[in-house]
Write an enzyme that holds these catalytic residues in place. Structure first.
Site, PDB file in Angstrom:
ATOM      1  N   HIS A   1       0.773  -1.201   0.118  1.00 34.36           N
ATOM      2  CA  HIS A   1       0.046  -0.081  -0.009  1.00 34.36           C
ATOM      3  C   HIS A   1       0.775   1.308  -0.023  1.00 34.36           C
ATOM      4  CE1 HIS A   1      -4.564   0.803   1.048  1.00 34.36           C
ATOM      5  NE2 HIS A   1      -4.254   1.435  -0.212  1.00 34.36           N
TER       6      HIS A   1
ATOM      7  N   ASP B   1      -9.873  -0.796   3.751  1.00 33.31           N
ATOM      8  CA  ASP B   1      -8.572  -1.458   4.353  1.00 33.31           C
ATOM      9  C   ASP B   1      -8.999  -1.988   5.846  1.00 33.31           C
ATOM     10  OD1 ASP B   1      -5.128  -0.339   4.130  1.00 33.31           O
ATOM     11  OD2 ASP B   1      -5.759  -2.106   5.214  1.00 33.31           O
TER      12      ASP B   1
ATOM     13  N   HIS C   1      -7.035  -1.794   7.876  1.00 34.97           N
ATOM     14  CA  HIS C   1      -5.774  -0.910   8.576  1.00 34.97           C
ATOM     15  C   HIS C   1      -5.826   0.533   8.091  1.00 34.97           C
ATOM     16  CE1 HIS C   1      -4.061  -5.077   7.768  1.00 34.97           C
ATOM     17  NE2 HIS C   1      -3.620  -5.121   8.980  1.00 34.97           N
TER      18      HIS C   1
ATOM     19  N   ASP D   1      -3.274   2.507   8.104  1.00 36.71           N
ATOM     20  CA  ASP D   1      -2.001   2.897   7.158  1.00 36.71           C
ATOM     21  C   ASP D   1      -1.610   4.364   7.266  1.00 36.71           C
ATOM     22  OD1 ASP D   1      -2.769   1.044   4.031  1.00 36.71           O
ATOM     23  OD2 ASP D   1      -2.677   0.496   6.163  1.00 36.71           O
TER      24      ASP D   1
ATOM     25  N   HIS E   1       4.109   0.166   4.160  1.00 39.05           N
ATOM     26  CA  HIS E   1       2.732   0.037   3.866  1.00 39.05           C
ATOM     27  C   HIS E   1       1.910   0.548   4.878  1.00 39.05           C
ATOM     28  CE1 HIS E   1       2.593  -4.455   5.482  1.00 39.05           C
ATOM     29  NE2 HIS E   1       3.066  -3.669   6.230  1.00 39.05           N
TER      30      HIS E   1
ATOM     31  N   ASP F   1      -7.525  -1.800  -0.464  1.00 40.80           N
ATOM     32  CA  ASP F   1      -6.313  -2.789   0.184  1.00 40.80           C
ATOM     33  C   ASP F   1      -6.941  -4.277   0.033  1.00 40.80           C
ATOM     34  OD1 ASP F   1      -3.821  -2.944   2.748  1.00 40.80           O
ATOM     35  OD2 ASP F   1      -4.771  -4.585   1.704  1.00 40.80           O
TER      36      ASP F   1
ATOM     37  N   ASP G   1      -6.772  -6.618   1.532  1.00 40.82           N
ATOM     38  CA  ASP G   1      -7.017  -7.423   3.017  1.00 40.82           C
ATOM     39  C   ASP G   1      -8.380  -6.427   3.778  1.00 40.82           C
ATOM     40  OD1 ASP G   1      -4.094  -5.703   4.475  1.00 40.82           O
ATOM     41  OD2 ASP G   1      -6.199  -5.046   4.513  1.00 40.82           O
TER      42      ASP G   1
ATOM     43  N   GLU H   1      -1.796  -5.074  -2.063  1.00 42.94           N
ATOM     44  CA  GLU H   1      -1.537  -5.994  -1.200  1.00 42.94           C
ATOM     45  C   GLU H   1      -2.018  -7.433  -1.609  1.00 42.94           C
ATOM     46  OE1 GLU H   1       0.171  -5.697   1.679  1.00 42.94           O
ATOM     47  OE2 GLU H   1       0.374  -3.343   1.485  1.00 42.94           O
TER      48      GLU H   1
HETATM   49  C1  X8A Z   1      -1.628  -2.037  11.913  1.00 41.65           C
HETATM   50  N1  X8A Z   1      -0.002  -1.513  11.483  1.00 41.65           N
HETATM   51  C2  X8A Z   1       0.625  -2.399  10.940  1.00 41.65           C
HETATM   52  C3  X8A Z   1       0.177  -3.237   9.484  1.00 41.65           C
HETATM   53  C4  X8A Z   1       0.103  -2.175   8.428  1.00 41.65           C
HETATM   54  C5  X8A Z   1      -0.778  -3.020   7.264  1.00 41.65           C
HETATM   55  C6  X8A Z   1      -0.598  -2.248   6.083  1.00 41.65           C
HETATM   56  B1  X8A Z   1      -1.235  -2.663   4.839  1.00 41.65           B
HETATM   57  O1  X8A Z   1      -1.179  -1.755   3.871  1.00 41.65           O
HETATM   58  O2  X8A Z   1      -1.481  -3.777   4.621  1.00 41.65           O
HETATM   59  O3  X8A Z   1      -2.921  -1.904   5.334  1.00 41.65           O
HETATM   60  C7  X8A Z   1       0.868  -3.672  11.937  1.00 41.65           C
HETATM   61  C8  X8A Z   1       1.430  -3.265  13.097  1.00 41.65           C
HETATM   62  N2  X8A Z   1       1.534  -4.656  14.209  1.00 41.65           N
HETATM   63  C9  X8A Z   1       2.461  -5.506  13.673  1.00 41.65           C
HETATM   64  C10 X8A Z   1       2.361  -6.764  14.602  1.00 41.65           C
HETATM   65  C11 X8A Z   1       2.405  -6.500  16.050  1.00 41.65           C
HETATM   66  C12 X8A Z   1       1.680  -5.179  16.300  1.00 41.65           C
HETATM   67  C13 X8A Z   1       1.915  -4.058  15.320  1.00 41.65           C
HETATM   68  C14 X8A Z   1       1.952  -1.522  10.629  1.00 41.65           C
HETATM   69  O4  X8A Z   1       2.838  -2.437  10.339  1.00 41.65           O
HETATM   70  O5  X8A Z   1       2.099  -0.508  10.820  1.00 41.65           O
HETATM   71 MN    MN Z   2      -3.368  -0.836   3.325  1.00 41.89          MN
HETATM   72 MN    MN Z   3       0.448  -4.712   3.591  1.00 42.09          MN
HETATM   73 MN    MN Z   4      -4.374  -3.518   5.086  1.00 44.53          MN
END
Ligand code: X8A
Ligand code: MN
Ligand code: MN
Ligand code: MN
Length: 259
Positions: free
Chosen positions: A50, A73, A75, A77, A90, A182, A184, A227
């Site tokens: 992303h 999404d 998330h 982001d 991302h 996204d 997901d 993604e």
């Molecule tokens: C929720 N935030 C995450 C995931 C981001 C997903 C990006 B997308 O583009 O796929 O939407 C995850 C952060 N967690 C990782 C595991 C431990 C707790 C924090 C991050 O790495 O910032």
């Molecule tokens: Mn995303």
């Molecule tokens: Mn991702």
């Molecule tokens: Mn996501």
């Protein structure tokens, strides 16, 4: 130690992994998107993760400054680089796009010299959220960003949610819309082949309905489909995920289940 495509050092800077490669790639993406939109094409950006939305949305906004964004999404982001728990870009793109967050973006990020925020917090709406980090929750709260989490989708229903989202970002019904999808955001039963799947997501049918509704405004200009990772999961899951991505992209061009 990481290296970029030219073999020069490209390490984690201000907690952004491979900052230079991500920044430089997005600079190119922004140029291509601006050109494509300026030639009145409907633009489809296929990710990749992303972080490409930094380039697609800045590029789109250069051609249509009055842009509004619908972000589908699990998330948000929205992690500013120094607040990111992973350093994965991302999880950060929206923090680079919002003018109100510019103070949180480190000034010394190699490759990002070109990236200027192009949205206000009122120009974006989220649908499908269900996995947020603390900083993201705090920023959504502080800046009153409109977010329909999966709780609201369940409570209100997808039709009421997408109508409210469109009314909010385009009261006159004429603003150019950028859909950043996204995969997901969908439930893993419809899209398991992705890096950060989260249970309890949108059904494919709901994702198609949201996309068709945005297309029906006549002002949906571009979609990011990101993604999708066909190397993950079983071959059945891979096929199902790719099929879902194609259904969503197809929905940009009008109703799928014609009477
Ligand atoms: C929720 N935030 C995450 C995931 C981001 C997903 C990006 B997308 O583009 O796929 O939407 C995850 C952060 N967690 C990782 C595991 C431990 C707790 C924090 C991050 O790495 O910032
Ligand atoms: Mn995303
Ligand atoms: Mn991702
Ligand atoms: Mn996501």
């Amino acid at each position: 130690m990481h290296f970029d495509v030219n073999g020069t050092k490209d390490d984690r800077v201000s907690n952004v992994k491979r900052a230079k490669s991500v920044g430089k790639a997005n600079e190119q993406i922004a140029k291509v998107v601006e050109q494509s939109i300026s030639q009145n094409h409907f633009c489809v950006a296929l990710g990749g993760d992303h972080s490409i939305a930094i380039g697609t949305i800045i590029g789109h906004a250069r051609a249509h400054p009055n842009l509004a964004v619908v972000w589908i999404d699990a998330h948000a982001d929205l992690n500013p680089p120094l607040a990111s728990p992973s350093g994965n870009s991302h999880g950060m793109p929206v923090s680079f796009l919002l003018r109100e967050l510019v103070e949180y973006i480190p000034k010394d990020l190699p490759g990002f010299e070109w990236a200027k925020p192009c949205l206000g917090v009122k120009d974006i709406v989220y649908i499908g959220l269900r996995d947020l980090d603390e900083a993201e929750k705090a920023l959504i709260e502080k800046h009153n960003i409109l977010a329909f989490t999966m709780r609201e989708v369940t409570e209100l229903g997808v039709d009421a949610v997408v109508r409210a989202a469109i009314k909010y970002i385009s009261p006159s019904g004429t603003r150019p819309i950028h859909l950043s999808f996204d995969i997901d955001g969908l439930d893993p039963t419809d899209a398991a082949s992705t890096g950060t799947p989260v249970p309890g997501g949108l059904l494919l049918r709901e994702g198609v309905y949201i996309t068709e509704s945005l297309a029906a405004t006549g002002h949906l200009q571009m979609i990011d489909m990101v993604e999708v990772n066909p190397t993950l999961g079983s071959s059945k899951e891979q096929v199902r995920t790719l099929q879902s991505a194609c259904e969503i992209i197809g929905a940009c061009f009008g109703k799928r289940n014609r009477k």
